[in-house]
Design a protein around this motif. Structure first.
Motif, PDB file in Angstrom:
ATOM      1  N   ARG A 103      -6.286 -17.926 -12.909  1.00 20.52           N
ATOM      2  CA  ARG A 103      -7.464 -18.802 -13.005  1.00 20.52           C
ATOM      3  C   ARG A 103      -7.211 -19.967 -13.964  1.00 20.52           C
ATOM      4  N   ILE A 104      -6.560 -19.691 -15.089  1.00 22.79           N
ATOM      5  CA  ILE A 104      -6.353 -20.703 -16.129  1.00 22.79           C
ATOM      6  C   ILE A 104      -5.240 -21.679 -15.762  1.00 22.79           C
ATOM      7  N   THR A 105      -4.088 -21.156 -15.318  1.00 21.09           N
ATOM      8  CA  THR A 105      -2.910 -22.015 -15.118  1.00 21.09           C
ATOM      9  C   THR A 105      -2.409 -22.043 -13.680  1.00 21.09           C
ATOM     10  N   GLY A 106      -2.918 -21.144 -12.844  1.00 18.58           N
ATOM     11  CA  GLY A 106      -2.416 -21.046 -11.480  1.00 18.58           C
ATOM     12  C   GLY A 106      -1.141 -20.218 -11.377  1.00 18.58           C
ATOM     13  N   ASN A 107      -0.683 -19.663 -12.497  1.00 20.64           N
ATOM     14  CA  ASN A 107       0.535 -18.851 -12.508  1.00 20.64           C
ATOM     15  C   ASN A 107       0.221 -17.472 -13.102  1.00 20.64           C
ATOM     16  N   PRO A 108      -0.026 -16.484 -12.268  1.00 16.69           N
ATOM     17  CA  PRO A 108      -0.381 -15.156 -12.774  1.00 16.69           C
ATOM     18  C   PRO A 108       0.764 -14.454 -13.500  1.00 16.69           C
ATOM     19  N   ASP A 109       1.988 -14.944 -13.353  1.00 17.14           N
ATOM     20  CA  ASP A 109       3.151 -14.294 -13.950  1.00 17.14           C
ATOM     21  C   ASP A 109       3.613 -14.925 -15.257  1.00 17.14           C
ATOM     22  N   ASP A 110       2.918 -15.926 -15.736  1.00 17.15           N
ATOM     23  CA  ASP A 110       3.292 -16.598 -16.976  1.00 17.15           C
ATOM     24  C   ASP A 110       3.049 -15.667 -18.167  1.00 17.15           C
ATOM     25  N   ARG A 111       4.110 -15.346 -18.888  1.00 13.77           N
ATOM     26  CA  ARG A 111       3.998 -14.551 -20.111  1.00 13.77           C
ATOM     27  C   ARG A 111       4.734 -15.214 -21.268  1.00 13.77           C
ATOM     28  N   ASP A 112       5.183 -16.451 -21.044  1.00 15.33           N
ATOM     29  CA  ASP A 112       5.998 -17.108 -22.051  1.00 15.33           C
ATOM     30  C   ASP A 112       5.410 -18.411 -22.595  1.00 15.33           C
ATOM     31  N   SER A 113       4.359 -18.916 -21.972  1.00 17.14           N
ATOM     32  CA  SER A 113       3.803 -20.196 -22.414  1.00 17.14           C
ATOM     33  C   SER A 113       2.932 -20.022 -23.655  1.00 17.14           C
ATOM     34  N   ASP A 114       2.709 -21.130 -24.339  1.00 23.00           N
ATOM     35  CA  ASP A 114       1.797 -21.123 -25.477  1.00 23.00           C
ATOM     36  C   ASP A 114       0.387 -20.741 -25.033  1.00 23.00           C
ATOM     37  N   VAL A 115      -0.006 -21.165 -23.832  1.00 23.55           N
ATOM     38  CA  VAL A 115      -1.338 -20.816 -23.326  1.00 23.55           C
ATOM     39  C   VAL A 115      -1.500 -19.297 -23.256  1.00 23.55           C
ATOM     40  N   PHE A 116      -0.515 -18.620 -22.701  1.00 21.97           N
ATOM     41  CA  PHE A 116      -0.583 -17.158 -22.630  1.00 21.97           C
ATOM     42  C   PHE A 116      -0.638 -16.560 -24.027  1.00 21.97           C
ATOM     43  N   LYS A 117       0.278 -16.946 -24.893  1.00 22.93           N
ATOM     44  CA  LYS A 117       0.369 -16.342 -26.226  1.00 22.93           C
ATOM     45  C   LYS A 117      -0.878 -16.604 -27.057  1.00 22.93           C
ATOM     46  N   GLU A 118      -1.393 -17.822 -27.015  1.00 25.59           N
ATOM     47  CA  GLU A 118      -2.571 -18.156 -27.812  1.00 25.59           C
ATOM     48  C   GLU A 118      -3.835 -17.501 -27.254  1.00 25.59           C
ATOM     49  N   THR A 119      -3.899 -17.322 -25.948  1.00 26.38           N
ATOM     50  CA  THR A 119      -5.093 -16.758 -25.321  1.00 26.38           C
ATOM     51  C   THR A 119      -5.101 -15.241 -25.333  1.00 26.38           C
ATOM     52  N   PHE A 120      -3.953 -14.627 -25.096  1.00 25.32           N
ATOM     53  CA  PHE A 120      -3.954 -13.187 -24.816  1.00 25.32           C
ATOM     54  C   PHE A 120      -3.301 -12.279 -25.843  1.00 25.32           C
ATOM     55  N   ARG A 121      -2.427 -12.774 -26.678  1.00 26.47           N
ATOM     56  CA  ARG A 121      -1.703 -11.863 -27.566  1.00 26.47           C
ATOM     57  C   ARG A 121      -2.662 -10.999 -28.390  1.00 26.47           C
ATOM     58  N   ALA A 122      -3.535 -11.599 -29.135  1.00 26.38           N
ATOM     59  CA  ALA A 122      -4.439 -10.828 -30.006  1.00 26.38           C
ATOM     60  C   ALA A 122      -5.342  -9.874 -29.216  1.00 26.38           C
ATOM     61  N   PRO A 123      -6.017 -10.320 -28.143  1.00 26.90           N
ATOM     62  CA  PRO A 123      -6.881  -9.370 -27.433  1.00 26.90           C
ATOM     63  C   PRO A 123      -6.121  -8.248 -26.727  1.00 26.90           C
ATOM     64  N   ILE A 124      -4.908  -8.528 -26.264  1.00 28.56           N
ATOM     65  CA  ILE A 124      -4.109  -7.468 -25.642  1.00 28.56           C
ATOM     66  C   ILE A 124      -3.824  -6.379 -26.669  1.00 28.56           C
ATOM     67  N   TYR A 125      -3.357  -6.772 -27.841  1.00 29.23           N
ATOM     68  CA  TYR A 125      -3.036  -5.776 -28.859  1.00 29.23           C
ATOM     69  C   TYR A 125      -4.289  -5.065 -29.363  1.00 29.23           C
ATOM     70  N   GLU A 126      -5.383  -5.772 -29.472  1.00 27.03           N
ATOM     71  CA  GLU A 126      -6.640  -5.112 -29.863  1.00 27.03           C
ATOM     72  C   GLU A 126      -7.042  -4.064 -28.829  1.00 27.03           C
ATOM     73  N   THR A 127      -6.850  -4.372 -27.560  1.00 24.98           N
ATOM     74  CA  THR A 127      -7.144  -3.414 -26.490  1.00 24.98           C
ATOM     75  C   THR A 127      -6.292  -2.168 -26.638  1.00 24.98           C
ATOM     76  N   LEU A 128      -5.009  -2.343 -26.916  1.00 23.50           N
ATOM     77  CA  LEU A 128      -4.118  -1.197 -27.095  1.00 23.50           C
ATOM     78  C   LEU A 128      -4.581  -0.321 -28.255  1.00 23.50           C
TER      79      LEU A 128
END
Length: 186
Positions: free
Chosen positions: A50-75
Motif C-alpha cells: 500500500r505504501i510503496t507498491g513493493n510488498p517485499d521491501d525490507r531494506d529501504s528507509d521507509v520500511f525501517k522507519e515505519t516497521f522496525r519498532a512496531p514489529i519488535y514490540e509485537t514480538l
C-alpha cells in the motif's frame, strides 16, 4: 515456588539460520516459538504494498522507519503473553541491539514478566549467508543480493554482541546439537 520461565532470544544477521535454529530449540524445549516472519510478515507485506507498491521491501528507509519498532514490540507482546505459561523462543535479527551491553536487562523490563533472558547469537561466514539467500529465493532478499557489499556494511557482519550471549556458528555441522551439548539449555 515455580521457577521463572526463560525467554530465549535467537538473533543474528539475515540468512544465518535463525528460524531453523529457533524451531529446533522450541521443539526441544516444548516452548512457544515467536518468529519475526511468522508473526508479522503478512501485515508488513500488505502495508508495504500500500505504501510503496513493493510488498517485499525490507531494506529501504521507509520500511525501517515505519516497521522496525512496531514489529519488535509485537514480538515482545507475544512473548509476554506466553511467558506466563511456558518458555519462549523469540527470533529476529536485532542488529541495532548488538552494541548495547544492557540489552538483556532491557528486554526483561520490556516483557514485564519475571523471566530469565538467554541470548543466542548465530553467525556464519558472509559467503554462506549469501549462498543461503540465493538458495531460498525469497523476493524480500533481492535488494540484499543486488547490493551485497552495502548490505554487509549496514549489518556490520563482523561484530559479536556487546551483551552476554551464547554464540553458535551455524556453518558448523550439527550446530544445534553442538550448542545443546555446550550448555545452551539449562
Amino acid at each position: 515456588m515455580t521457577e521463572p520461565k526463560t525467554l530465549y532470544l535467537v538473533t543474528g544477521m539475515p540468512a544465518v539460520g535463525k528460524t531453523t535454529f529457533a524451531e529446533q530449540l522450541a521443539s526441544r524445549l516444548s516452548a512457544c516459538l515467536v518468529d519475526i516472519d511468522s508473526a508479522t510478515e503478512s501485515i508488513v507485506q500488505a502495508a508495504m504494498n500500500r505504501i510503496t507498491g513493493n510488498p517485499d521491501d525490507r531494506d529501504s528507509d521507509v520500511f525501517k522507519e515505519t516497521f522496525r519498532a512496531p514489529i519488535y514490540e509485537t514480538l515482545f507482546t507475544l512473548a509476554r503473553a506466553n511467558l506466563v505459561h511456558t518458555d519462549v523462543v523469540l527470533t529476529g535479527p536485532f542488529t541495532k541491539e548488538l552494541h548495547n551491553p544492557n540489552w538483556p536487562a532491557e528486554v526483561q523490563v520490556k516483557v514485564g514478566r519475571s523471566c530469565r533472558v538467554k541470548c543466542v547469537f548465530l553467525h556464519c561466514s558472509a559467503e554462506l549467508r549469501k549462498d543461503r539467500l540465493e538458495a531460498r529465493g525469497n523476493p524480500r532478499d533481492r535488494a540484499k543480493l543486488e547490493t551485497w557489499e552495502t548490505h554487509l556494511q549496514y549489518y556490520d557482519t563482523e561484530s559479536f554482541p556487546a551483551y552476554p550471549h551464547f554464540a553458535v556458528d551455524t556453518g558448523e555441522p550439527d550446530a544445534f546439537e553442538n550448542a545443546v551439548s555446550r550448555g545452551l539449555i539449562d
